[in-house]
Design a protein around this motif. Structure first.
Motif, PDB file in Angstrom:
ATOM      1  N   GLU A 192      -8.472 -10.347  -8.383  1.00  0.00           N
ATOM      2  CA  GLU A 192      -7.259 -10.322  -7.560  1.00  0.00           C
ATOM      3  C   GLU A 192      -6.518 -11.645  -7.556  1.00  0.00           C
ATOM      4  N   SER A 269       1.146  -6.556  -1.765  1.00  0.00           N
ATOM      5  CA  SER A 269      -0.075  -6.774  -2.549  1.00  0.00           C
ATOM      6  C   SER A 269      -0.136  -5.877  -3.786  1.00  0.00           C
ATOM      7  N   GLN A 334      -2.966 -11.084  -5.623  1.00  0.00           N
ATOM      8  CA  GLN A 334      -2.619  -9.970  -4.732  1.00  0.00           C
ATOM      9  C   GLN A 334      -2.386 -10.430  -3.298  1.00  0.00           C
ATOM     10  N   ILE A 335      -2.829 -11.636  -2.965  1.00  0.00           N
ATOM     11  CA  ILE A 335      -2.608 -12.180  -1.628  1.00  0.00           C
ATOM     12  C   ILE A 335      -1.116 -12.382  -1.367  1.00  0.00           C
TER      13      ILE A 335
END
Lengths: 369, 369
Positions: A192, A269, A334-335
């Motif tokens: 991620e 996200s 994705q944060i």
């Protein structure tokens, strides 16, 4: 807080902040974490100036430098960096150049007026090694390497300067390799995360790496960490600290281009994608018509590293300067979905810690009963 | 342990175990967690027998049933389930059938001798609704739905029976939709999970969902959870409990086919892939020549749901019975890398809790100083 990494570096919080922006690096270190400057885009001369500035603004707190150095001397037989670039340039197919130009034209990006600039391939041994030499002349506390294990002699040289060495790993096998060449700290990075990234998620990866490297090697959790709850999760997984990157792109001090910053603040996200369209290796980027074009049926396919970045470096600069902005992408994790507010870097550090403490208190209440 | 879900269901540990195997469901519930039987592959008559068996073996502990029920009455205008299947069968291109047969033949899988069996499309409203009716005649504590929000009248019917409703969500928007139709518990499932899965990782997803659904809705963390450290991480992210699936495929009690079980025990966390080759929607599977063939240049491309599964259902059965075993794949998450030992289900529960407690104690020590 007190973990092995806070003890080792004499910092208050086990929060490492990777940034290409010196202001962010100094601000995080002053706030009690540890800023780590990404050196990739700097010539040795530029890096010297950046580090001198940090030395003057970091208030005596520890900071680090991150280089991208391959273990093997790839391309060493192709002559020096300049020769290498010239030869690789000649290997880029016209079809690819045309694809990029057409894509830019469709989005109103103006043609290049200044001719192709010289491209700095920061991730070859020939360019990264002088960066290391510059870095070790400064009072850095940490030298991080983002591309597999660094060459053993570089690890030794860092250790001679009293500098600890960190290496990024996206699977347990790579982590063990790094420990074998003397790396002190493994940054275990889940899929991620932004930029170059593997396919195993942080949740699964951290315990695997912690168990694989054994008790003597410290591990930082990276990928998907931007809130205190995520920091607590990373520590619960067995890490000694957290490594963050994306969240510093939208702080007050960041020099992120305005058009990119606006897109990052708006993104959810789900708006990232692992794409080879940046460097030829899978890197997580903001999903835009740029990344989509490379996945489309018209795409000629991406080129292997380092030719893909050579192909697009000029295009990246131009799409920030003109056109409709639609193409503009950026390496981010994705944060990005929780990066919705511009705050000073120090505030981000304090918010992380406050939420971290709340999360640990909540966990305690669950087992108290 | 005491969380909102342990209080709600009167269970000892907030561990939910999804399994298609009744023995696993009963064993986990008896060990203090909550087993949830996946009903997808059962006719209403078969499901009745399975639940009767569980009632007799669960020792009065609560358990749940998981169905796959679409919110919309898709295909309702195409007649009953049997008619629907017949019509969809006719829409599968010969090219796809030939691709599957060639692939099987290359791996020594024998031709079908019994003709195409009837295929149960458990995920249509027409087939899932009778499953729900059967389930609600048993003393179940939880009805879970794995495909978006369940129809509102099903939620109401469950509530009339005193049964709580859980829904799987892979992003915050879907979670909010489920809350709107009355779902009590959101299973927030990260991309690292096995089977149908989204693209956002558990680390990023859980806090987003927790914040999106508000304080009145409970959230279970799913995806990448197989160890106590991961359970602690899920709780640190804000969840009220954890939802696990993959780890029950290799326990003593599991009825996983032997060839698949062996492959799962050997696989690393890097040996899964999100693939449309199972149902037409992205599902995480063990990466084998089967998943790779569907990504290859010879692939005719996967068909939309539900035709892809209709195309391959017979092939899946045959590849378990004959051939070199290479093709055999299975829906499983990245946690497969730590599924290396066959243990009784109860032991898996106790190991989870023991490591969970250690992880929380470690966190406490870090902030004590």
């Amino acid at each position: 807080m007190r973990t092995r990494v806070t003890e080792l570096f004499g910092i208050e919080y086990p929060i490492f902040a990777f940034s290409h922006c010196r202001d962010v690096v100094a601000a995080v270190s002053r706030a009690g974490g540890m800023g780590v400057l990404g050196a990739l885009h700097f010539t040795p001369e530029e890096l010297e100036l950046e580090l001198k500035w940090i030395d003057e603004h970091v208030g005596g707190r520890p900071y680090g430098v991150d280089v991208v150095m391959p273990a093997q001397y790839e391309g060493a037989d192709l002559g020096d960096a300049e020769e290498l670039v010239a030869r690789l340039q000649g290997m880029i197919p016209d079809r690819h150049r045309q694809f990029v130009e057409n894509l830019l034209a469709e989005h109103g990006v103006e043609p290049s007026t200044e001719g192709a600039d010289k491209i700095l391939l920061g991730w070859t041994d020939a360019t990264a090694r002088p960066q290391v030499e510059v870095a070790l002349r400064h009072p850095i506390a940490l030298l991080a390497n983002a591309l597999g294990p660094p060459p053993a002699d570089v690890v030794e040289e860092a250790h001679r300067h009293g500098v600890k060495v960190a290496g990024l790993a996206s699977n347990a096998r790579h982590a063990r390799k790094q420990v074998a060449v003397g790396v002190d700290i493994i940054v275990a990075q889940g899929t991620e995360a932004g930029g170059h990234t593997g396919d195993v998620s942080t949740m699964v990866l951290i315990p695997e790496v912690v168990d694989a490297v054994g008790k003597d090697t410290m591990v930082l959790a990276a990928g998907g960490i931007g809130r205190g709850r995520q920091m607590a999760a990373g520590m619960a997984l067995g890490a000694d600290g957290v490594w963050t990157g994306s969240i510093w792109l939208t702080v007050d001090e960041a020099d992120t281009p305005e058009v990119a910053r606006g897109k990052l603040l708006d993104a959810t996200s789900r708006d990232t994608v692992r794409s080879r369209s940046w460097t030829g290796k899978p890197a997580r980027l903001l999903r835009t018509p740029w990344t989509e074009a490379w996945e489309s049926e018209e795409s000629p396919g991406t080129l292997p590293m380092p030719m893909q970045f050579m192909l697009i470096a000029d295009a990246l600069r131009r799409m920030h300067r003109s056109g409709d902005g639609e193409l503009v992408t950026f390496p981010v994790g994705q944060i990005v979905g929780s990066m919705n507010q511009v705050k000073p870097a120090a505030q981000v550090v304090y918010d992380l810690i406050e939420e971290y403490v709340d999360a640990v208190e909540r966990l305690n209440k669950l087992t108290e009963a």
